[in-house]
Design an enzyme around this catalytic site. Structure first.
Site: not given
Lengths: 492, 484
Positions: B75, B152, B176
């Site tokens: 990420k 996210s 997330s």
């Protein structure tokens, strides 16, 4: 006495009420939340880590030595160490504040309370209470005078540990504030938790000043930010008191505002009004758990606290019968005290007389040499051991006090020991009765007329005979023996 | 080869059925082929192949680490030294990380190969991966119309679900990891707060943020978490608690375990299909010998309110460092320092980020602090107590992960508050600092994945793997074989 603290004007009496927030830089090799060096004078941005520059993703890690230093300071200033304290974020934007917030302690400081007793010039003691001491990180430095279009940022200072020492509004004059700050500085230096170096910014103060009629409530205060010398602090307070009296006496009201002291004009000027006061939006620092301390840790630190000025003064008075003034002067700075005690320690079981004489020589003769040369006692040309030896030579009648002054001057100039100087210059005192008697007889024979006068009652001439004999021995005759011999010869 | 689980790739590499270079190349080709998913912000082919080559060498020499040669996606809020790290924001569009985060360092130490950095909502603010400066991410499950992957960690979820990598790191502040895992039909675990180091993760809300794996199977998550978990002296909020061998929990019986079903989670806005999927999970656990216990978490209804005060408050301070002074984006043409701040932050941040900075600044302001922030902290304590007492009665809690399945672009809620409700079932774990895991359970009528969430007591991630694997084994979830 109590009348003296009031300021009298045509309209009556005013009293100033003053409180301080002192920012003291903690002595530590590394910063509060990073391992960057704290060395003064490094090239700009040399002592900056990713943490100090607030790169994305970095986290603060508390430097436990800095915490110990704060604990030590708290104990030295008679405060209570809180077993749990907490860090908070103080939010504001400035170019030299990399995180966009300062990590400080807001609601739960590491130290609560404390006090310092100050001795005023009239001998009165006044206790200045402390509100709290907390630890926080310093900001960097903005430099605006290097380019017409650019500002530069130096983050070497960013993240260095500060202790904010907050007093209660317990001071009433610039004099009290100056004495308080001097004593605070001395204690911090004794503790070795802050070097107190104001030129390098190691100690700065925000000063809160208000005035009121003695029988009325405290007035509205103005805060003077970031004043960095004792002289300027006193000047800023005096100016501020006068300014506020001027306003109130002409029917106005004092605004609660932040002011800056302009060293050039000697005046304080508005920096920020109350309406523009910043909202710092304090909230608990989520990157750091609460700071928890153990009793053991505190007790361990307590054991490292040296004897502090008040205790030392009392002990010197008690042990050696030193006058309070001398004892206090010796104890006022750790270097002076260290010097004195080193000198005492260099002789075997010093007597009270020796200690007193040593104090006199140090505070009198040695200090005047230091003052003249602009040197600190730790830079003295004369070592503590040598000064003690000099005093010992006087005490043991090897040299007279008068000769000793000469010897001291030579010691200052060439750094030699007193014994060496005395030996080399042949200044050793004459203690042989026969030798002195021979010279004394010579003097009396040369001044037969004065001897007659003396015998007919002009007692004062005794001093003349002493002086003449001394002169002939180049000041080396032992005064006590000389006196005895002269008296014997004149009365014969 | 690309559909293999981490566990399978690991044994394939160790038994030399294929090399790390081969499988790395395969994923790099797929990333290129499916770049329309927009799952990656930055792909690092040279670096990946070089590191795969080294892994093959190590495997040949019998020096393989625990995740040797396994291609992962990271990420884009993990600082990866020498690689662009953007947090999905224009603010860091060209920011090359000068140091390595602890989590990625541990993955590198274990021998894994980084394919690239995955797309994400800007500064991890979002539940649909539509706030990224680098564009939306498309859910690989999309058929007729493009679906959101959740957020996210939407890029990581899409990359794992679409087999563009073996597994990925995510980060979870309010859901997330778990919410996009549910939307994308994969496994995602948010560990106990303090289980993994946050050092080098670009912070959203420091007291909630946690790193975690996003994987194809429960066992994969167990292997992955063991590598990244552990105390780190660089993160004072990480906890010095031994890391167990999580994989050893996988396959253990759950006979006699008590599973709590909180009645408050049967709430408005939960679709019937989600309710049915929940029941499916309950039945699986019952059949496996677990005891189902009805519990109550009375304060959980305030979770969203608490979350949307504390999270923006911390974010508002965490994002203050993006000021254009030292690194990242700086707007041109400012005439004063204040103007530089205003222009930089106006141009550098997207709408959602600005919204949360405003909310956060507001709730911390003088006069509002007591009404909002201070209250939120008090309620947070009550929620923690709620869960603590629940875990005196049960070993784990089972809930749905999301109120509904993934929605299509254009069908997302138009007002931010409804959008925030995506996290309604997941935020509780963050507020209480507890571990939570999402496991795929079934597809809804539209063929979109649904997930169930397991919550456990602090540091009982092993138990979640144990129960999660039972659900996984019995759910017969039809994992995505290929992207349409």
């Amino acid at each position: 006495m109590s009348e003296e603290k009031y300021i009298k004007t045509a309209t009556g009496k005013w009293e100033a009420v003053i409180g301080l927030e002192v920012h003291a830089q903690v002595i530590s090799e590394s910063k509060l939340f990073s391992s960057s060096s704290t060395k003064f004078g490094a090239a700009p941005n040399e002592n900056v880590s990713f943490v100090d520059a607030a790169l994305p993703g970095v986290l603060p890690v508390i430097n436990s030595f800095c915490v110990d230093q704060a604990i030590k300071t708290g104990l030295g200033l008679n405060g209570a160490v809180n077993l749990v304290s907490r860090f908070d974020r103080k939010n504001y934007f400035y170019a030299d504040l990399p995180q966009g917030y300062q990590i400080s302690q807001y609601k739960y400081p590491i130290i609560s309370g404390g006090y310092i007793d100050i001795e005023k010039s009239d001998g009165n003691i006044r206790r200045v209470n402390l509100e709290r001491i907390h630890i926080e990180q310093d900001a960097g430095k903005s430099i605006h005078d290097q380019s017409p279009t650019k500002s530069f940022i130096d983050l070497n200072r960013a993240g260095i540990t500060l202790m904010e020492i907050v007093t209660k509004p317990d001071m009433r004059s610039a004099e009290e504030v100056t004495i308080f700050l001097q004593k605070l500085r001395a204690i911090l230096r004794y503790l070795k938790t802050c070097d107190g170096n104001m030129e390098e910014g190691s100690m700065r103060a925000d000063v809160n000043v208000s005035i009121h009629r003695p029988d009325e409530e405290y007035g509205t205060r103005a805060e003077i930010k970031n004043v960095n010398s004792f002289k300027f602090i006193a000047a800023a307070i005096d100016f501020e008191i006068e300014r506020q009296i001027g306003i109130l006496e002409s029917g106005g009201t004092v605004d609660q505002e932040t002011r800056l002291f302009d060293t050039a004009s000697g005046q304080t000027k508005v920096m920020r009004s109350k309406e523009d006061a910043q909202d710092y939006r304090y909230f608990p620092e989520p990157d750091l758990p609460p700071l928890t301390l153990t009793e053991e840790r505190i007790e361990k630190i307590r054991k490292t606290i040296p004897e502090l000025p008040d205790a030392k003064t009392a002990r010197l008075q008690r042990e050696f019968d030193l006058p309070h003034y001398d004892a206090a002067l010796i104890s006022a700075e750790s270097e002076t005290a260290d010097y004195y005690e080193k000198a005492l320690d260099s002789v075997n079981s010093p007597t009270k007389d020796f200690a007193k004489m040593l104090a006199n020589w140090m505070l009198g003769e040695l200090f005047s040499f230091l003052n003249k040369s602009g040197k600190n006692i730790s830079e003295s040309n004369i070592s503590a051991e040598n000064l003690a030896e000099l005093v010992n030579l006087i005490k043991t009648d090897v040299i007279s006090g008068k000769i000793a002054k000469e010897v001291l001057e030579l010691m200052w100039d060439n750094g030699k020991s007193p014994a060496q100087v005395v030996e080399e210059k042949g200044l050793k005192q004459i203690t042989s009765v026969e030798a002195i008697e021979e010279v004394a007889k010579q003097v009396l024979a040369e001044n037969a007329d004065k001897v007659t006068e003396y015998k007919s009652g002009k007692d004062k001439l005794f001093g003349f005979f002493v002086g003449q004999t001394m002169k002939k021995t180049e000041g080396k005759a032992n005064p006590k023996i000389l006196n005895e011999i002269l008296r014997k010869l004149l009365e014969a | 080869m690309y559909t293999l689980s981490l566990y399978e790739v690991k044994s394939g590499l160790l038994s030399k059925k294929f090399s790390s270079v081969e499988i790395t190349k395969c994923f790099l080709e797929r990333i290129e082929k499916y770049k329309n998913l927009n799952a990656f912000i930055t792909v690092c082919p040279e670096q990946a192949l070089e590191s795969a080559k080294q892994s093959d060498q190590k495997i040949a020499n019998g020096m393989a680490g625990e995740m040797e040669g396994i291609p992962l996606a990271i990420k884009d809020l993990y600082m990866t030294k020498g690689i662009r790290t953007t947090s999905g924001s224009k603010m860091l569009e060209n920011f090359i990380a000068p140091y390595e985060s602890t989590v990625t360092q541990k993955l590198l130490n274990a021998g894994s190969v980084f394919l690239g950095k995955t797309n994400m909502d800007e500064f991890a603010m979002g539940s649909a991966n539509i706030t990224s400066y680098f564009g939306k991410v498309v859910n690989p499950w999309s058929k007729d119309k493009p679906l959101v992957p959740g957020g996210s960690s939407g890029g990581s979820a899409a990359a794992v679900a679409g087999h563009l990598c073996v597994a990925a790191t995510g980060s979870d502040t309010g859901g997330s990891i778990r919410q996009p895992a549910a939307f994308s039909g994969i496994v995602g675990i948010k560990p106990t707060y303090g289980r993994c180091s946050r050092y080098g993760m670009i912070a959203l809300a420091s007291s909630f943020d946690q790193a975690g794996p996003m994987t194809k199977t429960v066992r994969d998550a167990a292997i992955f978490l063991k590598v990244i978990a552990g105390y780190d002296e660089k993160d004072s909020t990480s906890v010095n608690e031994p890391v167990p061998d999580y994989e050893s929990f996988v396959g253990k019986s759950i006979n006699g375990m008590r599973i709590g079903i909180p009645k408050e989670f049967h709430m408005d806005g939960i679709s019937d299909e989600v309710e049915r999927s929940w029941q499916k999970g309950i039945d699986i656990l019952k059949d496996a010998g677990a005891e189902i216990v009805d519990i109550s978490l009375p304060y959980s209804k305030y979770s969203m309110a608490v979350y949307y005060i504390i999270q923006p408050a911390e974010a508002s301070a965490n994002l203050a460092r993006f000021d254009g002074v030292r690194y990242g984006f700086r707007a041109e043409g400012a005439k004063s320092l204040d103007e530089m701040y205003e222009m930089t932050r106006e141009q550098g941040f997207g709408d959602e980020v600005k919204r949360r900075i405003l909310i956060g600044t507001y709730v911390l302001s003088a006069g509002y602090y007591d009404a909002y922030y201070s209250q939120a902290l008090k309620v947070q304590k009550l929620i923690r107590q709620d869960l603590a007492s629940a875990f005196e009665k049960v070993d784990a809690i089972l809930t749905p992960t999301t109120p509904h399945s993934a929605f299509a672009f254009g069908e997302e809620p138009t007002d931010p508050v409804t959008m925030y409700l995506n996290d309604v079932l997941t935020v509780t774990a963050n507020i209480a600092g507890l571990p939570g895991m999402s496991i795929p359970i079934c597809l809804d009528k539209l063929g979109r994945p649904l997930g169930l969430q397991l919550l456990g007591p602090r540091f009982q991630e092993g138990r979640l793997f144990q129960i999660g694997e039972v659900i996984e084994k019995n759910a017969n979830f039809p994992s995505l074989k290929e992207i349409n």
